[in-house]
Design an enzyme around this catalytic site. Structure first.
Site, PDB file in Angstrom:
ATOM      1  N   LYS A   1       0.844  -1.211   0.000  1.00 39.92           N
ATOM      2  CA  LYS A   1       0.000   0.000   0.000  1.00 39.92           C
ATOM      3  C   LYS A   1       0.874   1.253   0.000  1.00 39.92           C
ATOM      4  CE  LYS A   1      -0.327  -0.331   5.035  1.00 39.92           C
ATOM      5  NZ  LYS A   1      -1.094  -0.908   6.153  1.00 39.92           N
TER       6      LYS A   1
ATOM      7  N   ARG B   1     -10.711  -0.287  14.441  1.00 38.09           N
ATOM      8  CA  ARG B   1     -10.375   0.568  13.314  1.00 38.09           C
ATOM      9  C   ARG B   1     -11.155   0.145  12.070  1.00 38.09           C
ATOM     10  NH1 ARG B   1      -4.354   0.940  10.686  1.00 38.09           N
ATOM     11  NH2 ARG B   1      -4.963  -1.174  10.036  1.00 38.09           N
TER      12      ARG B   1
ATOM     13  N   TYR C   1      16.752  30.313   8.022  1.00 43.67           N
ATOM     14  CA  TYR C   1      15.559  31.055   8.461  1.00 43.67           C
ATOM     15  C   TYR C   1      15.532  31.205   9.977  1.00 43.67           C
ATOM     16  CZ  TYR C   1      13.336  30.647   3.867  1.00 43.67           C
ATOM     17  OH  TYR C   1      13.032  30.757   2.546  1.00 43.67           O
TER      18      TYR C   1
ATOM     19  N   MET D   1      12.437  24.355   2.459  1.00 45.97           N
ATOM     20  CA  MET D   1      11.613  23.577   1.536  1.00 45.97           C
ATOM     21  C   MET D   1      12.472  22.691   0.618  1.00 45.97           C
ATOM     22  SD  MET D   1       8.833  24.974  -1.215  1.00 45.97           S
ATOM     23  CE  MET D   1       7.812  25.791   0.006  1.00 45.97           C
TER      24      MET D   1
HETATM   25  C1  LIG Z   1      -0.357  -1.879   6.867  1.00 46.00           C
HETATM   26  C2  LIG Z   1      -0.994  -3.150   7.228  1.00 46.00           C
HETATM   27  C3  LIG Z   1      -0.245  -4.340   7.246  1.00 46.00           C
HETATM   28  C4  LIG Z   1       1.266  -4.359   7.164  1.00 46.00           C
HETATM   29  O1  LIG Z   1       1.763  -3.952   8.416  1.00 46.00           O
HETATM   30  P1  LIG Z   1       3.302  -3.794   8.755  1.00 46.00           P
HETATM   31  O2  LIG Z   1       3.329  -3.375  10.175  1.00 46.00           O
HETATM   32  O3  LIG Z   1       3.819  -2.733   7.842  1.00 46.00           O
HETATM   33  O4  LIG Z   1       3.973  -5.102   8.503  1.00 46.00           O
HETATM   34  C5  LIG Z   1      -0.929  -5.535   7.422  1.00 46.00           C
HETATM   35  N1  LIG Z   1      -2.286  -5.547   7.615  1.00 46.00           N
HETATM   36  C6  LIG Z   1      -3.016  -4.415   7.631  1.00 46.00           C
HETATM   37  C7  LIG Z   1      -4.480  -4.494   7.849  1.00 46.00           C
HETATM   38  C8  LIG Z   1      -2.403  -3.179   7.453  1.00 46.00           C
HETATM   39  O5  LIG Z   1      -3.135  -2.061   7.491  1.00 46.00           O
END
Ligand SMILES: *Cc1c(COP(=O)(O)O)cnc(C)c1O
Length: 361
Positions: A49, A144, A258, A306
């Site tokens: 992701k 969640r 800055y 920046m």
């Molecule tokens: C991001 C995520 C993972 C991976 O988690 P890591 O801690 O990066 O290994 C697995 N399952 C779900 C539901 C996640 O949101």
């Protein structure tokens, strides 16, 4: 172009360019996957992701597929589309956000497997795409995403009739092995899923390290693949070299940057490097951060701007061409500590940076 132009494999500073070079070691990434895979007796998927935690989902997933990964997880349907186009028809691509009303066409046309998280999503899915692959996401206490035990009780028989590809939940405290929440969520997940024949998955990186009880049929690591905590022995995957674009000498009493936040107390040689908070290098870490010339540490002085960072290089013998922020001496977790954050945020911030990316195979 986010530095994705193919300008050759040499770092940009060696070619006299002002863009920083983000080097992604795909061999180290693949080795991390294999090491995590060797810690369990089940299937190991890969979480890619947020554009592969900022490193390029397509390149990352391609390398992991070659290493043996057969299932991938993304957060939203569009990320799944990009992956499907790159990898072709064979891998299972699971979408954590499930089946949102506007996602039906993408889920259908790109053969994505949504991880349904509520009764509403379940009804939407079977109505819009009957017979289409899906998974179930249960909430075992994190509060969640996913169906709660009571919701799952009500839906369970109907859901199982539709033959889910996967049933999963997610641990809230798996990076703290002694946290009581781990055992509590394990119990809850077992209560909701024991006796079900479907593939079960509870663990991300942290859960893999908790041991066999947590592995079930499928583990889904993310951060450990990319070299971050809690997989402390991971091979480092990213290097980030920032080109020096000016060197100057200042006298005691002169100020830098800055807000005049830093004042020289000795004759000081400064290097100004090309990268800043617009590249995801968090402004607040300035006072705690060092850049590296090989194994020599050089303190950042003044505020991170920046597009520029100023560094005290007085103690180096020679003026450097580039200084490293991510390197063997300083990994994502050390940089994260300087910013008061976690490796995940450091990595995903790199995704928006103006870097020349070099993929090492
Ligand atoms: C991001 C995520 C993972 C991976 O988690 P890591 O801690 O990066 O290994 C697995 N399952 C779900 C539901 C996640 O949101």
């Amino acid at each position: 172009m986010k530095g994705r132009l193919d300008l050759g494999v040499r770092p940009s500073h060696e070619r006299g360019m002002s863009t920083a070079t983000l080097t992604i070691d795909l061999a180290a990434l693949a080795a991390n996957w294999k090491r995590l895979d060797a810690m369990n007796n089940c299937e190991t998927a890969a979480v890619v992701k947020a554009d592969g935690y900022g490193l390029g989902a397509v390149q990352v997933a391609d390398a992991l597929a070659r290493a043996g990964a057969r299932r991938f997880f993304v957060a939203v349907a569009e990320e799944g589309v990009a992956l499907r186009c790159a990898l072709g028809p064979w891998p299972q691509i699971n979408v954590f956000s499930g089946h949102m009303a506007g996602d039906t066409a993408l889920i259908r046309d790109f053969a994505l497997t949504p991880m349904l998280n509520s009764i509403d999503q379940m009804l939407r899915h079977v109505e819009a795409l009957p017979g289409h692959s899906f998974g179930i996401q249960l909430d075992s206490g994190m509060n969640r995403l996913g169906m709660e035990p009571a919701e799952w009780d009500a839906l369970r028989d109907i859901a199982l009739e539709q033959r889910p590809a996967l049933i999963m939940s997610h641990l809230a405290c798996s990076d703290e092995p002694d946290h009581a929440m781990n055992a509590q969520q394990l119990r809850s997940f077992r209560e909701m899923t024991d006796g079900i024949e479907t593939t079960r998955s509870l663990s991300a990186t942290g859960g893999i390290l908790l041991g066999r009880d947590y592995h079930f049929d499928l583990c889904r690591p993310g951060i450990g693949l990319y070299g971050g905590f809690p997989f402390s022995d991971a091979n480092p995957v990213v290097t980030l070299d920032l080109p020096v674009i000016q060197i100057r000498d200042v006298l005691p009493g002169e100020t830098v940057g800055y807000g005049n936040s830093w004042t020289a107390t000795r004759p000081t040689r400064l290097a100004t490097v090309s990268a800043g908070y617009a590249d995801g290098l968090i402004r607040g870490m300035g006072p705690n951060l060092h850049l590296w010339a090989g194994h020599l540490r050089c303190p950042v002085v003044g505020r991170i701007s920046m597009d520029l960072i100023t560094v005290d290089v007085t103690d180096l013998d020679d003026a450097p061409d580039a200084l490293s922020i991510l390197c063997r001496e300083q990994g994502v977790d050390e940089v994260a500590a300087a910013a008061g954050t976690i490796g995940y945020e450091v990595l995903t911030n790199l995704g928006g940076g103006r870097f020349n990316r070099v993929y090492k195979r």
